[in-house]
Design an enzyme around this catalytic site. Structure first.
Site, PDB file in Angstrom:
ATOM      1  N   CYS B 168     -35.632 -15.638 -13.825  1.00 44.54           N
ATOM      2  CA  CYS B 168     -34.315 -16.269 -13.883  1.00 44.54           C
ATOM      3  C   CYS B 168     -33.712 -16.247 -15.285  1.00 44.54           C
ATOM      4  CB  CYS B 168     -34.392 -17.692 -13.337  1.00 44.54           C
ATOM      5  SG  CYS B 168     -34.943 -17.697 -11.627  1.00 44.54           S
ATOM      6  N   HIS B 299     -30.530 -25.594 -18.005  1.00 44.36           N
ATOM      7  CA  HIS B 299     -30.931 -24.728 -16.886  1.00 44.36           C
ATOM      8  C   HIS B 299     -30.793 -25.510 -15.581  1.00 44.36           C
ATOM      9  CE1 HIS B 299     -32.674 -21.222 -15.079  1.00 44.36           C
ATOM     10  NE2 HIS B 299     -33.715 -21.880 -14.595  1.00 44.36           N
ATOM     11  N   HIS B 334     -28.362 -21.463  -7.197  1.00 39.62           N
ATOM     12  CA  HIS B 334     -29.201 -20.859  -8.240  1.00 39.62           C
ATOM     13  C   HIS B 334     -29.165 -19.350  -8.045  1.00 39.62           C
ATOM     14  CE1 HIS B 334     -32.008 -19.911 -11.186  1.00 39.62           C
ATOM     15  NE2 HIS B 334     -33.069 -20.602 -10.811  1.00 39.62           N
TER      16      HIS B 334
END
Lengths: 293, 407
Positions: B168, B299, B334
C-alpha cells in the site's frame, strides 16, 4: 551519479527443463534455519541473498532493492486459478506471500535489516532501473550499503510460462536469484559499476561504442538484443554469452554479471547492452558497464 | 535549486478516477458536500451483505458492454490525460517524461474476468490469460511493468519507467523516487500513477486476514473494525519548478521528498517504532522540524492495530504540538497501492479550496490512541504537509510538502 562498488555477490541460477527444484533444503543448508510458509519466489530471493551476504555484519542502513520481471507469478497464478475454478480462498500466509514485497521483507527480517526495502519491476531492464535507484540513494547517503537482487522464478507448467512470457516453444527457460552487495567505498571491492546509460536509439548506441569500445574487454547482449539479426554487431571485446547457460528469465542479466565477475581478470571491463521498445516500436538501449577490480 | 544543490520539484498536473469522481474537482465537490464513510451495502433484510460485495459498490461505473480491460484502461487513461493536459495544452514536448507506477494487484482483475470467461466456456484447463484484444499482450496479468508500458505507448511517453511494488506504499514510493530523481537532475519530469483495480484475489486475501470491515470504515474511532477496499487511479505530473508552470492552485507547493523504510517486525502491521522512525527521518531529510508541519494526512486504515500504532507514533513525534490530521480512506475506500496519488490529490485539491476535509466515519475517541482526527472540515492552517503511507511487508513511507506563501 558516480560509480558504486561491488563488495560481494551470491547467486542461485539454473536452466529449468522439468519441475523446478525444491529450494527449501538448499535454503536450510545456507541459513541453518528451516524457513516455513514461504513460496518459491521468496525462497529464491532468500537463497541468493544469503549466498551473497554469508556471515557478514551489514550496517543497519543497508537497503534492499529487488529487481524482477514477473515477481511471484507462479503463486499468484495458482491462487487465481484455485479461487475461480475450485472456489478455494487463499490462506492468510499464501496471500501475504504474494503481497508485493514479501520477498524483500522476508530477506530483511532474516538479516535483521529495517531500512529501505523496494521491489522494482518491469519486463526487461528492471535490474538496470533498480541499480539506478540504488545508486541515487547511495549517492545521497540514504543507504550506506545496498543489497541489489535480480530475481525471477520459473512457473509451471513450462508451456504456460513460455506463453505468458511470449517465448517460442523451443526457448530454453531458467530462473535465478543474483545478489550484489554495493557501496560507495572502493577499498577491497570486487568490481566497479558505472551508472547505467539509457539511449534513445541505435545511433546513440553506436556513438557510445565508438567512444568507449576500445577499453572494453568483454561484452554481452541481453535477450532482446540477441533476438535482433544484427544485435551483437559492433559490440567490442570478447563476447561473453551467458544466455545459453542461464536460459530465459527477465532478470538474467544478473547471471551475466555473475559470469563476468567469475571470469574476469583485474582491470577487465564488461559492457552489457539490452534493448527495449518504446512507443514507436523503436529500440532503446540500456548499457551496463562494470570494471573488475 | 535548494541549499543542497537539488532542483525544486512541483506539481504540474493532476488527474483522478475514483469512487468520488472522475476528476479532482468532481471528487472534492463530493468531499465538500460531506460524504458518508464507505460501507458494506445493506440487504433488503436490513443486514449488511457479504463484505466481499463492498468493493464493487464503490467502483467507478462500468459502461454498457464494457469489458474489464476496457474499464481499467478507461480509468487509467482518464487520470493520465488529465494530469498531462496542462503541459500538452501549452505545446510542451512530453516525450521524455519518465513514468513511475505504483500498484499492488496490477491488472489481475482483468485476468480474473478473462479466466472466468474461459471457465464458463468449459476451458477448464486454460491458463489465466489477459484479454489480448486491448493490450495485445497475452498473459500479462503478472507482468509487473505492463501497465507502465501501456501508458508509455498510449501517451507517447518514451522516458524511463519504473513500477514499484511495495504494497500500500507502492505509489507513495513512486512519488518519493520521482521527487528524488528530479531533485538530483536524473530526470526532468515524471508522471506518477497509482493504479488499483478491483479483483477477487485481493478481496479474499484481506478477508482471510480478517481486515475487511463487516460494516463501514471508522478510522481512529473506538469502534473501528477494518477497511473497505476501493479502486481507482491517481496521476500526478511532477517537474522542475524552474522549468514548468505549476498546476493552477499549486503555486508555491514543493515536494520535498521524505523517507521510506522497511519495518521487519511484522509483515502485516507496521510497528510504532517503525512509523516513528520513518516520520523522523522524513523530517530530517527535508530539513523540517515537527513544528513546521501544519497538517497531516495519516494512513488511517481503520484497522484496530494500524490506527493504534500510527496514532501513538504521531504522539511520540509531535507531542503536544500535534497538528490537525485526517484520513481520506473512509471517503474513497482503501485504494491499496494507488492510495499515494489518489489521497494526495484529494488532500491538495481540498487545500486549494482553503480547507482540510474531516475524517468521514469518525465518531468516538479511542482512549488507547488518545488523539482524534478532524471530525469536521477545518480551514487551512498553513504550514508544511506530512503524508503517511504504510503497507504490508513493513513498507513505511512519509512524504513532505512545503508551501511557500502559506503560513
Amino acid at each position: 551519479m558516480r560509480p558504486v562498488y561491488v563488495h560481494a555477490s551470491g547467486s542461485y541460477g539454473t536452466r529449468v527443463t522439468e519441475a523446478p527444484a525444491d529450494l527449501k533444503a538448499a535454503l536450510r543448508e545456507q541459513t541453518g534455519h528451516h524457513i516455513r510458509r514461504t513460496n518459491r519466489f521468496i525462497d529464491l530471493a532468500l537463497l541468493g541473498g544469503h549466498r551473497c551476504v554469508q556471515d557478514r555484519d551489514l550496517p543497519s542502513s543497508t537497503g534492499i532493492y529487488l529487481a524482477t520481471g514477473q515477481g511471484d507469478a507462479a503463486s499468484s497464478a495458482e491462487m487465481v486459478r484455485r479461487s475461480h475454478r475450485d472456489g478455494i480462498t487463499p490462506m492468510p500466509f499464501e496471500f501475504i506471500n504474494v503481497s508485493s514485497n514479501a520477498a524483500g521483507f522476508t530477506l530483511a527480517q532474516s538479516l535483521g535489516l529495517d531500512h529501505v526495502n523496494l521491489m522494482i519491476s518491469r519486463r526487461r531492464w528492471s535490474f538496470e532501473m533498480s541499480l539506478q535507484l540504488a545508486m541515487l540513494d547511495l549517492a545521497a547517503s540514504q543507504c550506506e550499503m545496498v543489497l541489489l537482487g535480480a530475481v525471477d522464478e520459473c512457473a509451471m507448467p513450462l508451456a504456460w510460462h513460455r506463453e505468458r512470457l511470449g517465448l517460442a516453444v523451443e526457448t530454453a527457460v531458467g530462473e535465478g536469484s543474483h545478489w550484489f552487495l554495493l557501496s560507495r567505498e572502493p577499498a577491497h571491492a570486487l568490481a566497479e559499476i558505472h551508472p547505467p546509460v539509457f539511449l534513445k536509439d541505435r545511433a546513440a548506441l553506436e556513438r557510445l561504442l565508438a567512444e568507449h569500445g576500445k577499453s572494453v574487454s568483454h561484452s554481452s547482449t541481453g535477450w532482446n538484443l540477441a533476438q535482433e539479426a544484427d544485435g551483437d554487431n559492433d559490440l567490442p571485446g570478447q563476447q561473453l554469452d551467458y544466455l545459453e547457460q542461464a536460459g530465459y528469465y527477465d532478470t538474467n542479466v544478473g547471471a551475466g554479471l555473475d559470469r563476468f565477475l567469475e571470469l574476469a581478470a583485474p582491470g577487465d571491463r564488461w559492457l552489457h547492452v539490452e534493448a527495449e521498445y518504446g512507443s514507436g516500436e523503436q529500440a532503446q538501449y540500456a548499457v551496463l558497464e562494470v570494471v573488475r577490480a | 535549486m535548494n541549499a543542497h544543490g537539488q532542483h525544486a520539484v512541483m506539481i504540474a498536473g493532476t488527474g483522478l478516477s475514483c469512487a468520488l469522481g472522475d476528476t479532482p474537482a468532481d471528487a472534492v465537490d463530493q468531499l465538500a458536500d460531506g460524504v458518508d464513510p464507505v460501507q458494506v451495502p445493506m440487504g433488503t433484510d436490513g443486514e449488511h451483505q457479504c463484505p466481499l460485495m463492498a468493493w464493487r459498490q464503490h467502483c467507478p461505473g462500468q459502461a454498457d458492454g464494457e469489458s474489464e480491460s476496457e474499464r481499467l484502461n478507461r480509468m487509467i487513461d482518464n487520470a493520465v490525460a488529465q494530469a498531462i493536459a496542462p503541459l500538452r495544452d501549452q505545446g510542451i514536448d512530453l516525450s521524455d517524461t519518465a513514468i513511475l507506477v505504483g500498484s499492488t494487484s496490477k491488472d489481475i482483475g482483468v485476468t480474473e474476468a478473462a479466466y472466468r470467461a474461459d471457465l464458463a466456456a468449459g476451458r477448464l484447463d486454460a491458463p489465466p490469460r489477459y484479454d489480448s484484444r486491448h493490450a495485445g499482450v497475452l498473459l500479462s496479468q503478472l507482468g509487473y511493468g505492463t501497465l507502465a508500458s501501456r501508458i508509455a505507448n498510449r501517451f507517447r511517453l518514451d522516458g524511463l519507467h519504473w513500477t514499484f511494488n511495495t504494497a500500500c506504499a507502492s505509489s507513495a514510493n513512486a512519488m518519493l523516487y520521482a521527487t528524488r530523481l528530479i531533485q538530483a537532475g536524473v530526470i526532468r519530469r515524471a508522471l506518477v500513477v497509482g493504479i488499483e483495480f478491483g479483483n477477487l484475489l485481493s478481496l479474499e486475501g484481506f478477508s482471510s486476514l480478517m481486515l475487511i470491515s463487516p460494516t463501514t470504515m471508522r478510522p481512529f474511532d473506538r469502534d473501528r473494525d477494518g477497511v473497505v477496499l476501493g479502486e481507482g487511479t491517481g496521476a500526478m505530473l511532477l517537474g522542475r519548478a524552474d522549468e514548468l508552470d505549476p498546476a493552477p492552485g499549486y503555486e508555491g507547493m514543493r515536494l520535498l521528498g521524505g523517507s521510506t523504510r522497511g519495518d521487519s517486525s511484522s509483515v502485516t502491521t507496521s510497528s510504532q517504532p517503525g512509523i516513528r522512525a520513518v516520520m523522523c527521518e522524513a523530517l530530517a531529510n527535508a530539513g523540517l522540524a515537527p513544528g513546521d508541519i501544519g497538517a497531516i494526512k495519516v494512513h488511517g486504515t481503520s484497522t484496530p492495530a494500524n490506527d493504534l500504532v500510527e496514532g501513538r507514533a504521531l504522539r511520540e513525534v509531535f507531542g503536544a504540538g500535534l497538528p490537525p490530521f485526517t484520513t481520506l480512506k473512509s471517503a474513497v475506500g482503501h485504494t491499496l497501492g494507488a492510495c499515494g496519488p489518489i489521497e494526495t490529490i484529494l488532500f491538495f485539491e481540498s487545500l486549494r479550496r482553503g480547507w482540510i476535509p474531516a475524517t468521514s466515519g469518525f465518531r468516538k475517541l479511542d482512549e488507547d490512541i488518545g488523539i482524534a482526527p478532524l471530525d469536521r472540515d477545518l480551514a487551512d492552517p498553513g504550514g508544511a504537509i506530512m503524508l503517511n503511507f504504510f503497507g504490508f511487508g513493513g513498507s513505511n513511507t512519509t512524504l513532505l510538502v512545503s508551501r511557500e506563501g502559506v503560513r
